[in-house]
Design an enzyme around this catalytic site. Structure first.
Site, PDB file in Angstrom:
ATOM      1  N   TRP A 220      36.950  45.499  52.680  1.00  0.00           N
ATOM      2  CA  TRP A 220      35.486  45.647  52.663  1.00  0.00           C
ATOM      3  C   TRP A 220      34.815  44.375  53.163  1.00  0.00           C
ATOM      4  O   TRP A 220      33.645  44.386  53.525  1.00  0.00           O
ATOM      5  CB  TRP A 220      34.983  46.019  51.268  1.00  0.00           C
ATOM      6  CG  TRP A 220      35.042  44.933  50.226  1.00  0.00           C
ATOM      7  CD1 TRP A 220      36.093  44.137  49.948  1.00  0.00           C
ATOM      8  CD2 TRP A 220      33.997  44.524  49.337  1.00  0.00           C
ATOM      9  NE1 TRP A 220      35.796  43.265  48.933  1.00  0.00           N
ATOM     10  CE2 TRP A 220      34.514  43.482  48.531  1.00  0.00           C
ATOM     11  CE3 TRP A 220      32.684  44.935  49.128  1.00  0.00           C
ATOM     12  CZ2 TRP A 220      33.753  42.836  47.545  1.00  0.00           C
ATOM     13  CZ3 TRP A 220      31.936  44.298  48.143  1.00  0.00           C
ATOM     14  CH2 TRP A 220      32.468  43.262  47.364  1.00  0.00           C
ATOM     15  N   ASP A 221      35.556  43.278  53.180  1.00  0.00           N
ATOM     16  CA  ASP A 221      35.056  42.017  53.707  1.00  0.00           C
ATOM     17  C   ASP A 221      34.310  42.215  55.024  1.00  0.00           C
ATOM     18  O   ASP A 221      33.277  41.599  55.278  1.00  0.00           O
ATOM     19  CB  ASP A 221      36.225  41.060  53.985  1.00  0.00           C
ATOM     20  CG  ASP A 221      37.088  40.768  52.778  1.00  0.00           C
ATOM     21  OD1 ASP A 221      37.329  41.708  51.995  1.00  0.00           O
ATOM     22  OD2 ASP A 221      37.546  39.629  52.630  1.00  0.00           O
TER      23      ASP A 221
ATOM     24  N   GLU B  88      37.357  42.223  40.357  1.00  0.00           N
ATOM     25  CA  GLU B  88      38.646  42.904  40.209  1.00  0.00           C
ATOM     26  C   GLU B  88      39.355  42.606  38.891  1.00  0.00           C
ATOM     27  O   GLU B  88      40.421  43.154  38.629  1.00  0.00           O
ATOM     28  CB  GLU B  88      39.562  42.523  41.387  1.00  0.00           C
ATOM     29  CG  GLU B  88      39.083  43.111  42.700  1.00  0.00           C
ATOM     30  CD  GLU B  88      39.924  42.662  43.886  1.00  0.00           C
ATOM     31  OE1 GLU B  88      40.439  41.529  43.847  1.00  0.00           O
ATOM     32  OE2 GLU B  88      40.061  43.449  44.838  1.00  0.00           O
TER      33      GLU B  88
ATOM     34  N   LYS C 188      35.640  37.860  38.146  1.00  0.00           N
ATOM     35  CA  LYS C 188      36.273  37.158  39.256  1.00  0.00           C
ATOM     36  C   LYS C 188      35.247  36.708  40.283  1.00  0.00           C
ATOM     37  O   LYS C 188      35.347  35.628  40.837  1.00  0.00           O
ATOM     38  CB  LYS C 188      37.302  38.086  39.912  1.00  0.00           C
ATOM     39  CG  LYS C 188      38.121  37.434  41.012  1.00  0.00           C
ATOM     40  CD  LYS C 188      39.163  38.406  41.563  1.00  0.00           C
ATOM     41  CE  LYS C 188      39.880  37.850  42.769  1.00  0.00           C
ATOM     42  NZ  LYS C 188      40.622  38.894  43.502  1.00  0.00           N
ATOM     43  N   GLN C 189      34.271  37.567  40.534  1.00  0.00           N
ATOM     44  CA  GLN C 189      33.345  37.283  41.620  1.00  0.00           C
ATOM     45  C   GLN C 189      32.049  38.049  41.396  1.00  0.00           C
ATOM     46  O   GLN C 189      31.964  38.890  40.518  1.00  0.00           O
ATOM     47  CB  GLN C 189      33.972  37.695  42.940  1.00  0.00           C
ATOM     48  CG  GLN C 189      34.186  39.195  43.088  1.00  0.00           C
ATOM     49  CD  GLN C 189      35.178  39.513  44.188  1.00  0.00           C
ATOM     50  OE1 GLN C 189      36.382  39.485  43.978  1.00  0.00           O
ATOM     51  NE2 GLN C 189      34.671  39.784  45.361  1.00  0.00           N
TER      52      GLN C 189
END
Lengths: 768, 768
Positions: A330-331, A474, A588-589
């Protein structure tokens, strides 16, 4: 003072890790292939790689990954019979330089051989005009008369992570052209490298040294005289859309290139690069560090951009090697696509065409995951077919040496919506409906169909819900009603309806054909219903907080460092079912904040600020995708110091290459084009405050106080603009070739910018 | 030849593990409390425990567990000043016996003390008539004249797993009565043990020895003469429904008992036990081993059965100690309840009243789990309030020494339906609607409400689904559409509708009041819809297999042993997210087969056979609940050898006590009343072929070839029957007190059995 257009070092790396990092930092690429920043005489031990875009192979049960071609740029020398090389000889000086301006790599290395000073210098580039062509210019000078053997040709000894991918390697010579060829393990297709060299001196003979197919040019060198030759190599494969054999194609390419000569090859390459920069450069006045890092980030995106017509995309580690299976994540849509969309829309279209091309793979995945779904469930890790390269056991556990079951592949369903949104964004920003008509609308409808098939209806709440997913964070797998995912799914339904409405009005025939082809007529009303009734967690009326997923706020609220401190092994993964972060609020993000940034129009600043304040301290930033989302929202909320800090963190990621290289035994080193895209977005969207909509371009600058000005080009609706932002004013210059006037809304004030005109908007309205 | 009414050993255990196993095997209980099978002189190191039913306490963050009372049965002796004890003296012989007939424990131990032969014998029971009373008769004989000190009283040194639960222990004497009392840690409620003794000899003085409150009776013993005394002890707590203080209640109980004397206490106790056996015994002719094991299993159920009016239930490890938190699991409704329902329905009703009493806890759990649900989500591990004692991290991982996140508590949603089904089954089999009216209907409706709240509707498939659950097979967590769970949920909706229909017809006022009280009027039509539209995985048209849950058949199909062989540590748990069984088809226990047994009317023999054949080899039988389900279905499918093997495995489980005692550092030793209930079910339902429905009792015998006959009593619709099954005939004798004739369908042939009448049905219809 740093030259903002180059990256340079005088460090000659010998340890494997620095060699690896330099290989990444100094890499060059042309979208068709990448060439790591290694020296001419390096081999597989120094992680030389010529990585081919979109060409994949698998050996046994190991990870399927991109194919590395034999290295046609190989050269080494002997002086009076002694090998002289950065690998073995006492080096007296070394300098290597990456030129961002034209994506060329140069090195100059001096040696001392018993009092004889020897200098090697070389320069190489991968042609921006001829995708399969590499060009090398190589020089040698000695201080005393000596006999020099230049051994140059093709090194078939290939560094592979999970190879060997090319079997039955054969060395050949056709006329003056060297060839190394073999066949891929899985598909049995040809991979051929041809090399041709132009020497104006010496005597040439052929040498086969193991897997190296070399020409040796021996000559008596005069002191102080520089001997220069140039060579070209071409890679051709059975995967290319070519007529005839790959060998013929490769030979033809080098023969023509050699005949045209170095100057022609350089000139056409440099011109292409000048054009790239004209479209893409961002100029920051007053901050050299930012300027350099951002330009390097843009450079990384430019070298990785797919070749026109290839329908390739950009892997998460670009073309820096076989890392991460060469897979597209998806980046691309979320972090790289916006850069291309706003600078080189034709490249953005290419990225979309990759998703159109791999729609059959996404359909296969939908049918086979879980209980089986309908529509398009795009691969979490996508290669050339769109089947998922992500395994169900995707992370090694250093504690048990077992592979951990992760649900990246089967539960990270937002990927399909990410693709659909990019399709629609392209149309909104460019006004070009050709991608929609050439498969894009089909992708959008199939993604909506997938979400409908995946979602459940909760009758007693009269709403659809999206259950059992992984959001961007994630560390928390299999959660329900992840705000990000639900919003993406809702947007997908909205886009599907909007696309159908648009096509109905403008391309009724095409719509009818499409609806019939995929038999979706009965489902369209359901998409409309789902776009209304799909539940998205709302901001709390008091706190303004959005819960990341059902039950997130019930998790243990502990500091990130406290979670990390519990690790038994430093490489222990914090997620995946039993990970240390799983029962906690540590993420995580960016997840909710990512959503707020992606759907910035739908949320007020109070919501952004409240959620930023809540989630940022709970974020490990364990992904290179995290910092830019926080930076952009910080900029919007006025915290420019934080935004700057995270902008720099993102922009410098690949330039400094201080990231983790190995996770357990898995090689993870490689570049981070998503972070590069994030750096561009933070500059232009964050500090520049640019937001492009279907009706106008909004510019609400939040210029970092340490910057004097920010200037960039913007592509919009097929036209181009130079935007220049200072603390006091925004200047928009429309290109003369523009086809129409466009509306910009600067600091809330609409202005029309006609072709060839320049408009200056002052921050403070001056009363005359 | 084994005495089928006793369990006996001459082994005097010294190692902790055998002491523990003997403590389980020889335990006695009376529903109100349990007393482990330990010797009079034993203490906490030998795992003495007087475990109280329904009284719980927690210390700090440790597991909440039942309270063990001070041991009022304590006695030790000295001969000529030297302690004589099974713990220290050379024992010349030892025998200990558990009498199943009247739940009494006897021991006789002989010692040699420098040529003096000493024999101790004792007998104890917990009164079946006076729930808080224990009775001990103790004798000592010496071969040569000696001075004997009998030290008897209350040992306040308590074995606790996660104690101490009783704080501020005080030793007192009130007249001749000894007292030890303290207060529980959590609730601060009194726990008091009183003891009174009747000696016809010697001189008595008081001694406090640490936490022991003792009376010492010293006397000069004549050779060959047996000196016998008896003592009683009573436990009273602030949790009891008593007026006045616990101390007063305890003192009053022992004072009265002592005054009435041993013969009265024994006679009333024995009479009560004779009645229990008259109702419950199963006689197997021709197989002593089976007879003994089955009777022992029934005994275990009888001693654990709750006291009338207590609204207590039976913990998964009964009253054998504090193991498993003293918690009530689905074991009770699914594996123990049928025994009581068909032998002592008043006990079955008591078990149901426990669930009615704990409905508020089930409501609290529903509201707080996950995103919050409505209705009643019963505790997976239920104590006295119905709040869940199951932790989210319920299993220790020997590899990391961490607690594993398990979803037993939050995802094993079938528990609510198990409860609702038992409620309804009671009504169906007894015809008694009093439990329904006294809260049972409310439980059923709240369970249906919970499932409606938990289930999702899949619009494109027009069905409800039950997502994200754990079925009986705990190795596969968070699965969708588990056949067992979905069927239980569907049955709950059906039962809710049936209960409403019944009440509407017979008790319209009560129904109206209930519907109003819980505000459920609008939901009733939804339950009807859900009972029709709830998806249950169907048998495959060709293979007849039912998939255990969505995607089960896609899991890796590997042998059970292959999975186990991968373990790094023998105690490694195979489930919980990353367990070795998770990606495989290996299951912990009967799941689909459990469902086929529970809903035996709904599936044909072909489906049962096909699924049995498929799932049995994939079952680890890692739970004591597994074997009987497979045995019953095997009996139904005609595989009597397998059924017999698994019947014996189940029936002998507690008698042989070869189960795992420690899992990691967690003590797991204790009895298995669910397996005991499974043994009874396998005998009566499996081999006996009994199936009780609302209209009639079906009997389709599948008598094991090694058995001559099988005889048991059956309670049905408030009446009683003696059933005697041979290979050739079934004889049904209705009790004279029965109120009406009932229909039995034997080998498919209906017969009516009137009160006081005996009917014999031949297997083969004889043509006259």
């Amino acid at each position: 003072m740093t030259d903002p257009w180059t990256v340079e070092t005088r460090e000659l790396a010998h340890d494997r890790e620095t060699v690896m990092r330099h290989g990444n930092i100094y890499q060059i690429a042309n979208g068709h292939m990448g060439y790591r920043g290694t020296l001419d005489e390096y081999g597989p031990d120094e992680l030389v790689a010529v990585t081919l875009a979109g060409v994949f192979d698998q050996v046994g049960e190991a990870w399927r990954e991109p194919v590395n071609a034999p290295n046609g740029g190989y050269t080494r020398i002997r002086v009076d019979g002694t090998p002289v090389s950065a690998l073995s000889r006492p080096v007296t000086s070394h300098r290597q330089t990456l030129s961002l301006k034209n994506a060329s790599f140069e090195r100059e290395t001096a040696f001392d051989l018993g009092g004889t000073a020897i200098t090697i210098s070389s320069r190489r580039f991968l042609s921006a005009v001829r995708p399969n062509l590499g060009v090398v210019r190589y020089s040698v000078t000695v201080s005393r008369a000596a006999t020099i053997d230049i051994e140059t040709g093709i090194d078939g000894d290939i560094w592979d992570l999970n190879g060997p991918h090319i079997l039955g390697l054969v060395c050949e010579k056709r006329g003056e052209t060297l060839l190394v060829r073999g066949r891929t393990n899985e598909a049995g297709k040809d991979v051929v490298v041809a090399e041709a060299a132009a020497f104006g001196f010496g005597e040439e003979r052929s040498v086969r040294d193991g897997k190296r197919n070399l020409r040796v040019v021996a000559f008596a060198a005069e002191p102080g005289k520089t001997y220069t030759f140039f060579k070209v190599f071409a890679v051709a494969t059975g995967f290319d859309a070519i007529e005839g054999s790959a060998a013929d194609a490769a030979v033809a390419a080098v023969t023509a290139a050699k005949a045209q000569g170095l100057l022609v090859l350089e000139a056409e390459h440099d011109a292409a690069w000048a054009d790239k920069w004209a479209k893409s450069d961002v100029v920051i006045d007053g901050d050299e560090v930012s300027q350099h890092a951002l330009r390097y980030s843009i450079f990384q995106l430019l070298i990785a951009a797919p070749v026109d017509g290839s329908a390739n995309s950009i892997p998460a580690r670009a073309l820096s090697g076989q890392v991460y299976k060469g897979a597209v994540f998806w980046d691309t849509e979320m972090f790289m696509f916006p850069f291309f969309l706003h600078t080189s829309p034709e490249k953005a279209a290419e990225l979309l065409r990759y998703r159109i091309r791999t729609l059959p793979g996404a359909r296969r995945k939908a049918l086979t995951e879980g209980a089986g779904f309908r529509g398009a469930f795009y691969a979490w890790e996508s290669q050339e077919t769109g089947d998922d390269a992500c395994t169900y056991f995707n992370i090694g556990d250093p504690l048990t040496k077992r592979e951990l079951r992760t649900h990246f592949r089967d539960k990270q369903v937002h990927i399909s919506g990410d693709v659909a949104m990019a399709m629609w964004e392209y149309f909104k920003v460019t006004g070009d409906d050709s991608v929609l008509l050439d498969g894009g609308a089909e992708v959008i409808l199939e993604c909506a169909r997938f979400y409908y098939s995946y979602a459940y209806f909760k009758k007693d709440k009269n709403r659809y819900e999206v259950l059992d997913v992984i959001g961007p964070d994630e560390y928390h797998e299999r959660v329900n009603n992840n705000a990000f995912t639900n919003m993406v799914a809702k947007a997908t339904f909205e886009i599907a309806c909007a696309a159908v409405a648009y096509l109905a009005e403008r391309h009724a025939g095409a719509l009818a054909a499409l609806v019939k082809k995929i038999g979706i007529a009965k489902e369209l009303p359901l998409f409309a219903e789902a776009s209304r009734l799909l539940y998205v967690p709302e901001p709390d009326p008091e706190t303004r907080l959005i819960e990341q997923f059902d039950g997130y706020f019930n998790l243990k609220d502990v500091p990130v460092e406290a979670v990390k401190a519990q690790r038994i092994h430093p490489d222990e993964y914090l997620g995946a079912g039993q990970g240390l972060a799983v029962p906690t609020q540590v993420i995580k993000q960016a997840d909710v904040v990512m959503m707020l940034n992606l759907f910035k129009d739908r949320f007020g600043r109070d919501v952004k600020k409240a959620n930023w304040d809540y989630y940022e301290p709970r974020t490990e930033h364990g992904s290179s995708l995290s910092a830019c989302a926080y930076a952009m929202v910080a900029a919007e909320c006025g915290d420019l110091d934080f935004a700057y800090k995270y902008f720099l963190k993102t922009a410098k990621l690949d330039l400094e290459a201080q990231y983790k290289v190995y996770v357990g035994t898995v090689f993870m080193g490689g570049s981070h084009p998503a972070a590069n895209g994030g750096a561009w977005m933070t500059a232009v969207f964050g500090f520049g405050g640019v937001a492009t909509g279907p009706e106008h371009v909004a510019i609400n600058p939040r210029l970092y106080p340490g910057w004097k000005s920010l200037a960039f080009r913007l592509a919009y609706k097929g036209d181009g603009f130079a935007v220049h932002i200072t603390h006091d004013a925004v200047t928009i210059a429309a290109e003369a070739a523009n086809r129409q006037a466009h509306c910009f809304v600067v600091w809330g004030r609409p202005v029309s910018v006609a072709p060839g005109k320049t408009v200056l908007v002052d921050r403070i309205v001056k009363v005359a």
